[in-house]
Design a protein around this motif. Structure first.
Motif, PDB file in Angstrom:
ATOM      1  N   TRP A  55       5.999  17.434  67.973  1.00 56.06           N
ATOM      2  CA  TRP A  55       5.000  18.414  68.355  1.00 56.06           C
ATOM      3  C   TRP A  55       5.581  19.272  69.472  1.00 56.06           C
ATOM      4  N   PRO A  56       5.328  20.562  69.431  1.00 55.58           N
ATOM      5  CA  PRO A  56       5.808  21.393  70.537  1.00 55.58           C
ATOM      6  C   PRO A  56       5.058  21.042  71.817  1.00 55.58           C
ATOM      7  N   THR A  57       5.730  21.179  72.941  1.00 52.43           N
ATOM      8  CA  THR A  57       5.074  20.926  74.220  1.00 52.43           C
ATOM      9  C   THR A  57       3.975  21.963  74.407  1.00 52.43           C
ATOM     10  N   PRO A  58       2.737  21.515  74.569  1.00 49.07           N
ATOM     11  CA  PRO A  58       1.657  22.484  74.790  1.00 49.07           C
ATOM     12  C   PRO A  58       1.889  23.263  76.078  1.00 49.07           C
ATOM     13  N   THR A  59       1.622  24.545  76.017  1.00 46.63           N
ATOM     14  CA  THR A  59       1.747  25.420  77.172  1.00 46.63           C
ATOM     15  C   THR A  59       0.527  26.328  77.221  1.00 46.63           C
ATOM     16  N   GLU A  60       0.082  26.611  78.408  1.00 46.77           N
ATOM     17  CA  GLU A  60      -1.066  27.503  78.615  1.00 46.77           C
ATOM     18  C   GLU A  60      -0.728  28.478  79.730  1.00 46.77           C
ATOM     19  N   ASP A  61      -1.093  29.732  79.530  1.00 49.63           N
ATOM     20  CA  ASP A  61      -0.922  30.758  80.556  1.00 49.63           C
ATOM     21  C   ASP A  61      -2.293  31.158  81.092  1.00 49.63           C
ATOM     22  N   ILE A  62      -2.422  31.105  82.405  1.00 52.19           N
ATOM     23  CA  ILE A  62      -3.657  31.541  83.065  1.00 52.19           C
ATOM     24  C   ILE A  62      -3.329  32.841  83.801  1.00 52.19           C
ATOM     25  N   PRO A  63      -4.097  33.904  83.562  1.00 53.64           N
ATOM     26  CA  PRO A  63      -3.790  35.189  84.205  1.00 53.64           C
ATOM     27  C   PRO A  63      -3.898  35.135  85.726  1.00 53.64           C
ATOM     28  N   ILE A  64      -3.055  35.919  86.365  1.00 53.60           N
ATOM     29  CA  ILE A  64      -3.142  36.179  87.800  1.00 53.60           C
ATOM     30  C   ILE A  64      -3.698  37.594  87.926  1.00 53.60           C
ATOM     31  N   VAL A  65      -4.736  37.755  88.694  1.00 50.26           N
ATOM     32  CA  VAL A  65      -5.301  39.084  88.940  1.00 50.26           C
ATOM     33  C   VAL A  65      -4.654  39.625  90.214  1.00 50.26           C
ATOM     34  N   TRP A  66      -3.892  40.703  90.069  1.00 47.77           N
ATOM     35  CA  TRP A  66      -3.227  41.319  91.227  1.00 47.77           C
ATOM     36  C   TRP A  66      -4.133  42.388  91.816  1.00 47.77           C
ATOM     37  N   ILE A  67      -4.291  42.348  93.131  1.00 51.05           N
ATOM     38  CA  ILE A  67      -5.094  43.343  93.852  1.00 51.05           C
ATOM     39  C   ILE A  67      -4.149  44.197  94.685  1.00 51.05           C
ATOM     40  N   ARG A  68      -4.245  45.492  94.510  1.00 50.93           N
ATOM     41  CA  ARG A  68      -3.381  46.420  95.233  1.00 50.93           C
ATOM     42  C   ARG A  68      -3.802  46.500  96.693  1.00 50.93           C
ATOM     43  N   VAL A  69      -2.868  46.255  97.600  1.00 51.38           N
ATOM     44  CA  VAL A  69      -3.106  46.408  99.027  1.00 51.38           C
ATOM     45  C   VAL A  69      -2.657  47.798  99.461  1.00 51.38           C
ATOM     46  N   ASN A  70      -1.461  48.196  98.995  1.00 54.58           N
ATOM     47  CA  ASN A  70      -0.928  49.539  99.234  1.00 54.58           C
ATOM     48  C   ASN A  70       0.155  49.792  98.184  1.00 54.58           C
ATOM     49  N   ASP A  71       0.966  50.832  98.355  1.00 50.42           N
ATOM     50  CA  ASP A  71       1.975  51.184  97.348  1.00 50.42           C
ATOM     51  C   ASP A  71       3.049  50.122  97.154  1.00 50.42           C
ATOM     52  N   THR A  72       3.247  49.245  98.125  1.00 47.25           N
ATOM     53  CA  THR A  72       4.335  48.268  98.035  1.00 47.25           C
ATOM     54  C   THR A  72       3.862  46.814  98.092  1.00 47.25           C
ATOM     55  N   GLU A  73       2.557  46.585  98.150  1.00 48.01           N
ATOM     56  CA  GLU A  73       2.072  45.210  98.281  1.00 48.01           C
ATOM     57  C   GLU A  73       0.844  44.952  97.423  1.00 48.01           C
ATOM     58  N   TYR A  74       0.865  43.781  96.788  1.00 49.00           N
ATOM     59  CA  TYR A  74      -0.236  43.317  95.950  1.00 49.00           C
ATOM     60  C   TYR A  74      -0.471  41.853  96.282  1.00 49.00           C
ATOM     61  N   THR A  75      -1.684  41.382  96.069  1.00 48.97           N
ATOM     62  CA  THR A  75      -1.973  39.961  96.272  1.00 48.97           C
ATOM     63  C   THR A  75      -2.656  39.394  95.036  1.00 48.97           C
ATOM     64  N   GLY A  76      -2.420  38.128  94.809  1.00 54.79           N
ATOM     65  CA  GLY A  76      -3.065  37.397  93.732  1.00 54.79           C
ATOM     66  C   GLY A  76      -3.235  35.960  94.172  1.00 54.79           C
ATOM     67  N   VAL A  77      -3.991  35.190  93.412  1.00 54.47           N
ATOM     68  CA  VAL A  77      -4.201  33.782  93.733  1.00 54.47           C
ATOM     69  C   VAL A  77      -3.637  32.944  92.592  1.00 54.47           C
ATOM     70  N   VAL A  78      -2.850  31.929  92.974  1.00 50.86           N
ATOM     71  CA  VAL A  78      -2.348  30.955  92.008  1.00 50.86           C
ATOM     72  C   VAL A  78      -2.795  29.575  92.459  1.00 50.86           C
ATOM     73  N   TYR A  79      -2.804  28.645  91.516  1.00 54.10           N
ATOM     74  CA  TYR A  79      -3.158  27.275  91.866  1.00 54.10           C
ATOM     75  C   TYR A  79      -2.322  26.327  91.035  1.00 54.10           C
ATOM     76  N   THR A  80      -1.975  25.221  91.645  1.00 54.92           N
ATOM     77  CA  THR A  80      -1.111  24.257  90.976  1.00 54.92           C
ATOM     78  C   THR A  80      -1.900  23.250  90.139  1.00 54.92           C
ATOM     79  N   ASP A  81      -3.211  23.213  90.317  1.00 56.03           N
ATOM     80  CA  ASP A  81      -4.063  22.306  89.543  1.00 56.03           C
ATOM     81  C   ASP A  81      -4.972  23.103  88.608  1.00 56.03           C
ATOM     82  N   GLY A  82      -4.373  24.001  87.853  1.00 55.10           N
ATOM     83  CA  GLY A  82      -5.134  24.936  87.026  1.00 55.10           C
ATOM     84  C   GLY A  82      -5.630  24.401  85.705  1.00 55.10           C
ATOM     85  N   MET A  83      -5.107  23.256  85.261  1.00 56.86           N
ATOM     86  CA  MET A  83      -5.525  22.707  83.972  1.00 56.86           C
ATOM     87  C   MET A  83      -6.123  21.317  84.180  1.00 56.86           C
TER      88      MET A  83
END
Length: 181
Positions: A55-83
């Motif tokens: 069986w293939p190793t199951p993989t899941e992608d969870i989107p990161i929502v990037w928020i623009r701070v200015n022309d050179t910086e964006y922020t998003g939230v990630v988590y290591t316990d997402g599943m």
């Protein structure tokens, strides 16, 4: 395939700051994902009796929502316990782990443009260590030879062609900071 479940209440959160330096132009399209894979193969169904296929190793992608701070910086939230670790196949609990978090930047988002794809691994996220990726400006906004080219860059500048000048490169730095729930 089972219906894999995202953790509705993750507690291991990190703010991820994306910083551009010397970019060849603006990026109007920035997406991102956290990739999770099952790390316990014993929870998967056994190999196929006829062909022995695993069986293939199951993989899941969870989107990161990037928020623009200015022309050179964006922020998003990630988590290591997402599943959610759960018995998805009736063979024991499948345990998930974060494999990487990454961004995908395009000049306008149009079909054919180069995707610049810096990433960061969970070890650096948990240690709150920044990851800088060096990318070639020449592929912005689009590689003339390859449609939808994926440019992954290099995190170690010394491994790049020494003939490349810094002016031919730009960087994307991903900086994680722990967030208190």
């Amino acid at each position: 395939m089972p219906d894999f479940k995202q953790n509705p209440n993750p507690k291991q959160r990190y703010q991820l700051i994306l910083t551009l330096a010397n970019a060849p132009g603006p990026f109007a399209s920035i997406e991102g994902f956290m990739q999770f894979d099952v790390k316990t193969p014993e929870c998967l169904p056994p190999p196929n009796e006829n062909g022995g296929h695993l069986w293939p190793t199951p993989t899941e992608d969870i989107p990161i929502v990037w928020i623009r701070v200015n022309d050179t910086e964006y922020t998003g939230v990630v988590y290591t316990d997402g599943m959610i670790d759960e018995d998805y196949y009736g063979r024991g609990v499948c345990h998930w782990e974060l494999i990487q978090a990454y961004a995908s930047l395009k000049a306008t988002g149009a079909h054919g443009e180069t995707r610049f794809v810096p990433n960061i691994y969970p070890e650096k996220i948990k240690a709150q260590q920044a990851e800088k990726t060096y990318l070639l400006k020449q592929f912005y906004p689009q590689d003339p030879d390859i449609e939808n080219y994926g440019a992954y860059g290099q995190t170690d500048r010394s491994k790049m062609d020494p003939a490349l000048k810094d002016a031919e490169l730009f960087t994307v730095t991903l900086t994680p900071k722990a967030v208190t729930p």
